[in-house]
Design a protein around this motif. Structure first.
Motif, PDB file in Angstrom:
ATOM      1  N   ALA A 162      76.631  43.736 -52.519  1.00 46.94           N
ATOM      2  CA  ALA A 162      77.195  42.690 -53.370  1.00 46.94           C
ATOM      3  C   ALA A 162      78.364  41.991 -52.682  1.00 46.94           C
ATOM      4  O   ALA A 162      78.464  40.757 -52.695  1.00 46.94           O
ATOM      5  N   CYS A 163      79.263  42.769 -52.087  1.00 48.70           N
ATOM      6  CA  CYS A 163      80.411  42.182 -51.383  1.00 48.70           C
ATOM      7  C   CYS A 163      79.951  41.344 -50.192  1.00 48.70           C
ATOM      8  O   CYS A 163      80.496  40.263 -49.927  1.00 48.70           O
ATOM      9  N   THR A 164      78.934  41.847 -49.487  1.00 45.73           N
ATOM     10  CA  THR A 164      78.388  41.095 -48.357  1.00 45.73           C
ATOM     11  C   THR A 164      77.779  39.787 -48.825  1.00 45.73           C
ATOM     12  O   THR A 164      77.944  38.732 -48.185  1.00 45.73           O
ATOM     13  N   MET A 165      77.076  39.832 -49.953  1.00 46.01           N
ATOM     14  CA  MET A 165      76.482  38.612 -50.503  1.00 46.01           C
ATOM     15  C   MET A 165      77.551  37.614 -50.913  1.00 46.01           C
ATOM     16  O   MET A 165      77.409  36.407 -50.703  1.00 46.01           O
ATOM     17  N   LEU A 166      78.631  38.117 -51.524  1.00 42.92           N
ATOM     18  CA  LEU A 166      79.711  37.237 -51.940  1.00 42.92           C
ATOM     19  C   LEU A 166      80.333  36.549 -50.720  1.00 42.92           C
ATOM     20  O   LEU A 166      80.549  35.324 -50.717  1.00 42.92           O
ATOM     21  N   PHE A 167      80.611  37.326 -49.685  1.00 46.68           N
ATOM     22  CA  PHE A 167      81.178  36.764 -48.457  1.00 46.68           C
ATOM     23  C   PHE A 167      80.205  35.776 -47.819  1.00 46.68           C
ATOM     24  O   PHE A 167      80.594  34.674 -47.403  1.00 46.68           O
ATOM     25  N   SER A 168      78.923  36.165 -47.770  1.00 44.11           N
ATOM     26  CA  SER A 168      77.911  35.285 -47.167  1.00 44.11           C
ATOM     27  C   SER A 168      77.772  33.993 -47.962  1.00 44.11           C
ATOM     28  O   SER A 168      77.623  32.908 -47.382  1.00 44.11           O
ATOM     29  N   ILE A 197      76.569  33.311 -54.505  1.00 42.04           N
ATOM     30  CA  ILE A 197      77.825  33.704 -55.160  1.00 42.04           C
ATOM     31  C   ILE A 197      77.540  34.235 -56.561  1.00 42.04           C
ATOM     32  O   ILE A 197      78.088  35.271 -56.981  1.00 42.04           O
ATOM     33  N   LEU A 198      76.661  33.550 -57.300  1.00 43.18           N
ATOM     34  CA  LEU A 198      76.306  34.027 -58.643  1.00 43.18           C
ATOM     35  C   LEU A 198      75.615  35.385 -58.574  1.00 43.18           C
ATOM     36  O   LEU A 198      75.883  36.281 -59.383  1.00 43.18           O
ATOM     37  N   GLY A 199      74.704  35.537 -57.599  1.00 40.82           N
ATOM     38  CA  GLY A 199      74.029  36.828 -57.449  1.00 40.82           C
ATOM     39  C   GLY A 199      75.004  37.945 -57.119  1.00 40.82           C
ATOM     40  O   GLY A 199      74.881  39.070 -57.630  1.00 40.82           O
ATOM     41  N   ALA A 200      75.991  37.641 -56.281  1.00 42.55           N
ATOM     42  CA  ALA A 200      76.997  38.650 -55.926  1.00 42.55           C
ATOM     43  C   ALA A 200      77.854  39.017 -57.136  1.00 42.55           C
ATOM     44  O   ALA A 200      78.182  40.194 -57.339  1.00 42.55           O
ATOM     45  N   VAL A 201      78.227  38.016 -57.930  1.00 42.55           N
ATOM     46  CA  VAL A 201      79.004  38.292 -59.147  1.00 42.55           C
ATOM     47  C   VAL A 201      78.205  39.176 -60.088  1.00 42.55           C
ATOM     48  O   VAL A 201      78.737  40.107 -60.708  1.00 42.55           O
ATOM     49  N   TRP A 202      76.918  38.896 -60.186  1.00 43.44           N
ATOM     50  CA  TRP A 202      76.038  39.745 -61.013  1.00 43.44           C
ATOM     51  C   TRP A 202      76.101  41.191 -60.540  1.00 43.44           C
ATOM     52  O   TRP A 202      76.301  42.120 -61.320  1.00 43.44           O
ATOM     53  N   MET A 229      73.234  33.242 -67.972  1.00 42.49           N
ATOM     54  CA  MET A 229      73.078  31.986 -68.705  1.00 42.49           C
ATOM     55  C   MET A 229      73.030  30.771 -67.787  1.00 42.49           C
ATOM     56  O   MET A 229      72.350  29.795 -68.085  1.00 42.49           O
ATOM     57  N   ILE A 230      73.761  30.804 -66.660  1.00 37.96           N
ATOM     58  CA  ILE A 230      73.850  29.600 -65.822  1.00 37.96           C
ATOM     59  C   ILE A 230      73.080  29.726 -64.508  1.00 37.96           C
ATOM     60  O   ILE A 230      73.015  28.755 -63.750  1.00 37.96           O
ATOM     61  N   CYS A 231      72.476  30.883 -64.236  1.00 38.93           N
ATOM     62  CA  CYS A 231      71.785  31.060 -62.952  1.00 38.93           C
ATOM     63  C   CYS A 231      70.666  30.048 -62.701  1.00 38.93           C
ATOM     64  O   CYS A 231      70.418  29.712 -61.532  1.00 38.93           O
ATOM     65  N   PRO A 232      69.976  29.514 -63.746  1.00 40.80           N
ATOM     66  CA  PRO A 232      68.926  28.535 -63.419  1.00 40.80           C
ATOM     67  C   PRO A 232      69.466  27.214 -62.877  1.00 40.80           C
ATOM     68  O   PRO A 232      68.722  26.480 -62.226  1.00 40.80           O
ATOM     69  N   VAL A 233      70.752  26.911 -63.132  1.00 37.74           N
ATOM     70  CA  VAL A 233      71.285  25.600 -62.746  1.00 37.74           C
ATOM     71  C   VAL A 233      71.253  25.387 -61.231  1.00 37.74           C
ATOM     72  O   VAL A 233      70.675  24.394 -60.753  1.00 37.74           O
ATOM     73  N   ILE A 340      69.917  44.424 -57.447  1.00 39.27           N
ATOM     74  CA  ILE A 340      69.377  44.661 -56.111  1.00 39.27           C
ATOM     75  C   ILE A 340      68.191  43.753 -55.829  1.00 39.27           C
ATOM     76  O   ILE A 340      68.002  43.281 -54.703  1.00 39.27           O
ATOM     77  N   PHE A 341      67.371  43.450 -56.858  1.00 42.53           N
ATOM     78  CA  PHE A 341      66.232  42.569 -56.643  1.00 42.53           C
ATOM     79  C   PHE A 341      66.680  41.131 -56.422  1.00 42.53           C
ATOM     80  O   PHE A 341      66.066  40.391 -55.646  1.00 42.53           O
ATOM     81  N   ILE A 342      67.755  40.729 -57.111  1.00 43.72           N
ATOM     82  CA  ILE A 342      68.315  39.404 -56.856  1.00 43.72           C
ATOM     83  C   ILE A 342      68.761  39.289 -55.413  1.00 43.72           C
ATOM     84  O   ILE A 342      68.556  38.269 -54.745  1.00 43.72           O
ATOM     85  N   ALA A 343      69.389  40.347 -54.905  1.00 40.90           N
ATOM     86  CA  ALA A 343      69.840  40.339 -53.513  1.00 40.90           C
ATOM     87  C   ALA A 343      68.666  40.144 -52.564  1.00 40.90           C
ATOM     88  O   ALA A 343      68.729  39.337 -51.625  1.00 40.90           O
TER      89      ALA A 343
END
Length: 533
Positions: A162-168, A197-202, A229-233, A340-343
């Motif tokens: 998650a942290c790696t995704m946020l940084f990436s 970023i949204l996936g990492a926050v999740w 709620m906002i991930c589809p945007v 994990i699947f979002i990642a």
């Protein structure tokens, strides 16, 4: 140093191994029923308890008990732990959470000691959400560090991802913004950055370790629902960009529906009418409808044959959509996938988008190089007429200055007597002298033996000095060889005021040049002088 790391990696650990069995409380638990009786229960498990009512379980610590901690994970529950009738620990976030009925899920620790041996342990659990009421998670006992160590061992990798995704995501977003500035166009990479970023926050919000790295887990927990709620945007922005805006109106309607759902669910949560977890089915319906819309547009493109232009992004997008659907359907269940699947889906989408972005950058670079070749004069290296006039107009909109129309005399004579190479050399001299003597000026070749320049923030007196410098420098340079010695310069000048018409000043400079050509050449004149005469 290398011996140290080699030794640590080869030799076995000297620490005592902590397993789930070694820290799990093995005593017998009983559940207190509403009629005053009790029944033996299994832990962990889930029992039929109406939302808002207490689930009370109890056990008796062994006579040889000497551990310093008892811990249990709250699943959207308030927790009270009593030892020997004494209230030892209370977990209730009603005074620290911004809104909502339930306390955020988290590990609750109760300090104990050997003096508590033989005492009764009473745990009260209370959730105001039907899906979590009656949930009893594993009860741990042992050293607090050992318990945290086990939890850390189990969930560290997911949190690290998650942290790696946020940084990436932040890096991707910054890179995309830089590319937007450099190429003056929007890249799909930007929308992917927001998705990551949204996936990492999740994932961070769902992490079992979240209470370690944030002081208020309730806020981070709520962020998970905001993401749902906002991930589809950003996904719709991404596919709209890939599809080159063919279905933009349809996506705008879907985005409005998402915003309405976001407002409704947030208002219900803030007013404590219904928690996010209770209204999550609305967000699921919206997400399903959004993805169905995207699926229909993709099918239309496949039928029309236009989907072949985004084959790679299509693969990544499908993977990301499947991952989101898997995650959101689990968000309100007791067992979460923790993102994990979002990642995985976003990593696939990142790879294909990077490939597409590199292809697009290559195309833009080729187009830029082609434009540069077509907009620059191959002989002098100066901008051609269209490019040069555009630059001059931009400069005139910002600064006062002087517009100069330059003509090199006797080019035909040099070509006839010494050949076209000598004529080309003379033209290159004019371009070089204009560039060198008119510092910070915009200079271009209009064609043939004609040049145009604009020097900003200069007075008529300063312009006279610049022109004398230009004529003297050109005189010395062209006399260095016999072939270019017949060349002379004629120049018409016009002082310009910021923001006024380029065409008018161009005509005036041309008139001044015509006057010079008709009166001996090899000179320069200001239009203002002719107007006074």
């Amino acid at each position: 140093m290398q011996h140290f790391f080699l030794g640590q990696s080869i030799y076995p650990s000297e620490r005592e191994t902590v397993t789930e069995e070694s820290i799990t409380y093995t005593g017998t638990f009983y559940r207190e029923l509403p009629d005053g009786t009790e029944e033996e229960i299994r832990v962990p498990d889930r029992y039929d308890v109406p939302a808002g009512e207490l689930l009370v379980i109890r056990s008796v610590l062994p006579q040889d008990y000497n551990e310093n901690t008892i811990a249990i994970r709250s699943s959207l529950e308030n927790v009270r732990v009593y030892i020997g009738g004494e209230l030892r620990t209370v977990y209730d976030t009603k005074n620290t959470r911004p809104f909502g009925k339930n306390s955020a899920s988290g590990y609750v620790f109760c300090e104990t000691s050997g003096e508590d041996a033989g005492q009764e342990v009473r745990i009260e659990l209370q959730s105001f959400t039907e899906k979590y009421s009656g949930v009893v998670n594993t009860v741990y006992c042992g050293d607090k560090l050992d318990i945290w160590g086990y939890i850390f061992h189990c969930y560290f990798m997911v949190t690290l991802i998650a942290c790696t995704m946020l940084f990436s995501g932040l890096v991707v977003l910054i890179i995309s913004l830089v590319l937007d500035i450099v190429y003056k166009t929007r890249f799909d990479l930007e929308y992917l950055g927001w998705c990551m970023i949204l996936g990492a926050v999740w994932m961070l919000g769902e992490s079992k370790l979240r209470q370690l790295f944030v002081p208020n887990a309730s806020i981070l927990s709520n962020m998970c629902f905001f993401v749902v709620m906002i991930c589809p945007v950003p996904i719709m922005f991404y596919i709209d960009s890939v599809q080159q805006g063919r279905y933009r109106k349809v996506y705008h309607v879907a985005e409005c529906i998402i915003c309405v759902n976001f407002v409704i669910c947030t208002v219900l949560q803030v007013l404590n009418i219904a928690d996010f977890i209770s209204t999550m089915f609305l967000s699921h319906i919206v997400i399903a409808g959004t993805f169905l819309t995207i699926f229909i547009t993709i099918c239309r493109d496949l039928i029309k044959g236009t989907a072949k232009h985004y084959k790679l992004p299509l693969i990544g997008l499908v993977a990301a959509m499947i991952a989101v659907m898997l995650e959101v359907t689990e968000v309100y269940r007791v067992v979460s996938m923790s993102g994990i699947f979002i990642a995985i889906g976003l990593v696939v989408l990142l790879v294909v988008t990077l490939i597409q972005t590199m292809d697009r950058i290559r195309e833009l670079e080729l187009a830029r190089q082609k434009e540069a070749r077509e907009s620059l004069d191959y002989l002098t290296g100066l901008p051609m007429r269209h490019k040069g006039e555009t630059l001059i107009i931009e400069k005139m909109q910002e600064h006062d200055g002087c517009l100069g129309f330059v003509d090199m005399d006797n080019l035909k004579k040099i070509n006839d007597v010494y050949g076209h190479k000598a004529g080309d050399h003379a033209l290159r001299l004019v371009g070089a002298m204009l560039t060198a003597c008119m510092e910070n000026a915009v200079v271009c070749r209009l064609g043939g033996d004609e040049f145009l320049f604009y020097l900003s923030e200069v007075s008529e007196v300063e312009m006279n000095t610049q022109m004398r410098k230009l004529f003297d420098s050109f005189e010395a340079a062209k006399n260095a060889t016999t072939e270019t010695s017949p060349a002379f310069l004629s120049c018409g000048l016009c002082m310009c005021r910021q923001g006024e018409s380029f065409e008018e000043y161009y005509i005036r400079a041309d008139k001044a040049l015509y006057y010079v050509k008709q009166n001996g050449k090899n000179n320069y004149r200001f239009y203002e002088e002719l107007a006074e005469q």
